[in-house]
Scaffold this active site. Structure first.
Site, PDB file in Angstrom:
ATOM      1  N   CYS B  77      -4.241  36.402   8.318  1.00 16.51           N
ATOM      2  CA  CYS B  77      -3.545  35.113   8.156  1.00 16.51           C
ATOM      3  C   CYS B  77      -3.208  34.513   9.525  1.00 16.51           C
ATOM      4  CB  CYS B  77      -2.312  35.281   7.258  1.00 16.51           C
ATOM      5  SG  CYS B  77      -1.676  33.714   6.639  1.00 16.51           S
ATOM      6  N   HIS B 164      -4.892  37.836   2.401  1.00 13.63           N
ATOM      7  CA  HIS B 164      -4.075  39.034   2.647  1.00 13.63           C
ATOM      8  C   HIS B 164      -4.661  40.265   1.961  1.00 13.63           C
ATOM      9  CE1 HIS B 164      -0.657  37.208   4.735  1.00 13.63           C
ATOM     10  NE2 HIS B 164      -0.962  36.129   4.039  1.00 13.63           N
ATOM     11  N   GLU B 166      -3.804  43.232   2.271  1.00 11.41           N
ATOM     12  CA  GLU B 166      -2.803  44.283   2.076  1.00 11.41           C
ATOM     13  C   GLU B 166      -2.059  44.170   0.755  1.00 11.41           C
ATOM     14  OE1 GLU B 166      -2.718  41.730   4.086  1.00 11.41           O
ATOM     15  OE2 GLU B 166      -0.703  41.016   4.587  1.00 11.41           O
TER      16      GLU B 166
END
Lengths: 318, 184
Positions: B77, B164, B166
């Site tokens: 990001c 993202h 994660e």
């Protein structure tokens, strides 16, 4: 390595014991999985030197205080229930802004806990704070999303020292620990419920009447979605509830005009609460919920389903 | 040595730490100001997202220092944008913001998207976007509203994604982070 709940329990009990030593501690228990796990770990670490306090804020769900007391009792945790509902409502009167409400609630909680600690001579406050609580409360270069009552809602000056054994954990990991500790499923699998309780499900000013409306609506949402999930109609949502908007809209009931409140139904899928998407609930299930809410709660005239993900929304409305 | 996770203020910095741990590596979170001094103690670096914008805020030139030190790096990001911004690319405010779900279309897998399907759903939360890559980079993926969702300079082991990987909602996120950790 993936998270190992057994290893965590051992380390955590040791570190609570090392931090608190021979002093006394009280633990703030809400009956949710986080604080219940923290209570069991603290009890293992400190034995007789821990006292578990449950504050009835008047903003709990239907029958919550009793349910929590009996479920935790079965897990061997004795709860001391303090009814502080009158002082919570009094302190919240006139407060509309969500952050202001959260700060008042954080302060009220600490007041009750400090009174309890003084009575008993406790030097530590154990809390079930988990990672999203401090992450969303902001700090350093991280912006504040909302002040969680147990972090950003805490007053700057506190007499007690904090002990937070679950700080690095997320909800799914806490549940793994709860299962490992053999807590009853009504605790280990209990859906998340925010510390400030129904306060964040009443948009704008809180009154006992509004708390009653949202409490009733939450109970209907829980009953209907739990039954739809049990019969395989939906995937069991991660969190599901109703919230009350301060907006009234026009309706017609029995050939008469009505002008009543709006309720938002929210159900989301998530693992850890950090991201979420709205649950895909079939229309017939939503219809049953809206019919029941508007029939059973006179002061609600319209029901909406929240179709926003996180981001950009959060799970709760405030 | 640890994987250094450079905290630029993301809601998900600690989630990156958790994901790295779940993949069997030790992660260490450091504030962005401290990253440069910890470079020699790290095997690789992950630059988190964050609330700032490289178009308006002052930034430490962390990517150039990491590149000079020859450590593999992954930008997420804001980290992706910072890599583009400081290594010679260009970041601007996008035509439209992207929050929540976004369909990522893979144009080439490269190293970082190895093993991924042609399209997958990812979770995003941004307004700025990379419109020009630094020299030596190839674009790997795009979405309907964002032209460069992933890019890499495989030779220098610099990878970055706008979405993202994660978070739980991103499909194949673990695979993407695993692809990076295998480069370490």
């Amino acid at each position: 390595m993936p998270f190992d709940p057994g290893e965590f329990i051992g380390k955590s009990v040791d570190s609570i014991r090392a931090a608190v030593g021979k002093k006394k501690a009280i633990i703030a228990v809400s009956g949710g999985v986080d604080s219940s796990v923290a209570a069991v770990l603290a009890s293992r670490a400190l034995g007789r030197n821990i006292r578990c306090v449950f504050v009835d804020t008047g903003l709990m769900r239907k029958g919550e205080a009793l349910q929590v007391k009996s479920a935790l009792g079965r897990a061997g945790v004795q709860l001391r229930v303090v009814d502080a509902s009158k002082s919570f409502f009094a302190a919240l009167r006139g407060a509309e802004e969500p952050e202001k409400k959260r700060k008042i609630i954080g302060k009220m909680f600490i007041q009750v806990f400090e009174e309890e600690a003084n009575k008993w001579g406790a030097a530590y406050l154990v809390q079930g704070t988990i990672a999203p609580d401090w992450i969303e409360s902001g700090g350093g270069s991280r912006k504040k999303i909302k002040s969680h009552h147990n972090v950003g809602g805490l007053p700057k000056e506190m007499r007690m020292k904090l002990c937070e054994p679950l700080r690095d954990l997320y909800k799914h990991e806490v549940r793994m620990v709860a299962r490992e500790l053999k807590l009853p499923p009504e605790i280990s699998e209990r859906q998340p419920f925010p510390g400030p309780g129904l306060a964040v499900r009443i948009v704008g000013e809180i009154t006992p009447e509004k708390a009653e409306i949202v409490r009733g609506a939450c109970a209907i949402v829980e009953e209907e979605l739990e039954s739809a999930s049990a019969s395989g109609k939906i995937e069991h949502p991660w969190q599901y509830f109703a919230a009350l908007l301060p907006t009234k809209t026009v309706g017609v009931r029995g050939d008469e005009r009505s002008y009543q409140y709006t309720v938002v139904v929210r159900a989301v899928r998530s693992l850890d609460g950090m991201t979420a998407n709205f649950s895909h609930i079939p229309p017939e299930v939503l219809q049953k919920i809206s019919t029941r809410i508007t029939n059973e709660i006179r002061s609600v005239g319209r029901v909406l389903y929240d179709i926003t993900n996180k981001p950009p929304a959060t799970v709760e409305l405030e | 040595m640890a994987i250094l996770i450079v905290d630029m203020g993301s809601q998900y910095t600690h989630v990156i730490w958790r994901a790295v741990r779940d993949l069997g590596r030790e992660g260490k979170i450091v504030p962005k100001e401290a990253a440069a001094s910890k470079l020699s103690d790290s095997d690789a670096l992950i630059l988190s997202g964050g609330p700032s914008s490289v178009t308006t805020d002052q930034f430490y030139n962390i990517p150039a220092q990491i590149k000079k030190a020859g450590r593999p790096m992954l930008g997420v990001c804001l980290g992706h944008q910072l890599i583009a911004h400081t290594l010679g690319g260009k970041v601007v405010k996008g035509k439209s913001a992207e929050y929540g779900i976004s369909k990522i279309e893979v144009d080439r897998q490269g190293v970082i998207l190895d093993g991924l399907p042609k399209a997958f759903n990812a979770w995003v939360s941004h307004f700025d976007e990379v419109v020009k890559m630094p020299g030596g980079f190839v674009a790997l993926a795009h979405s309907e509203t964002c032209g460069i969702e992933a890019m890499e300079n495989a030779k220098k082991k610099i990878f970055s994604v706008q979405f993202h990987p994660e978070v739980w909602h991103t499909e194949h996120g673990e695979r993407i982070l695993g692809n990076f950790l295998r480069q370490v």
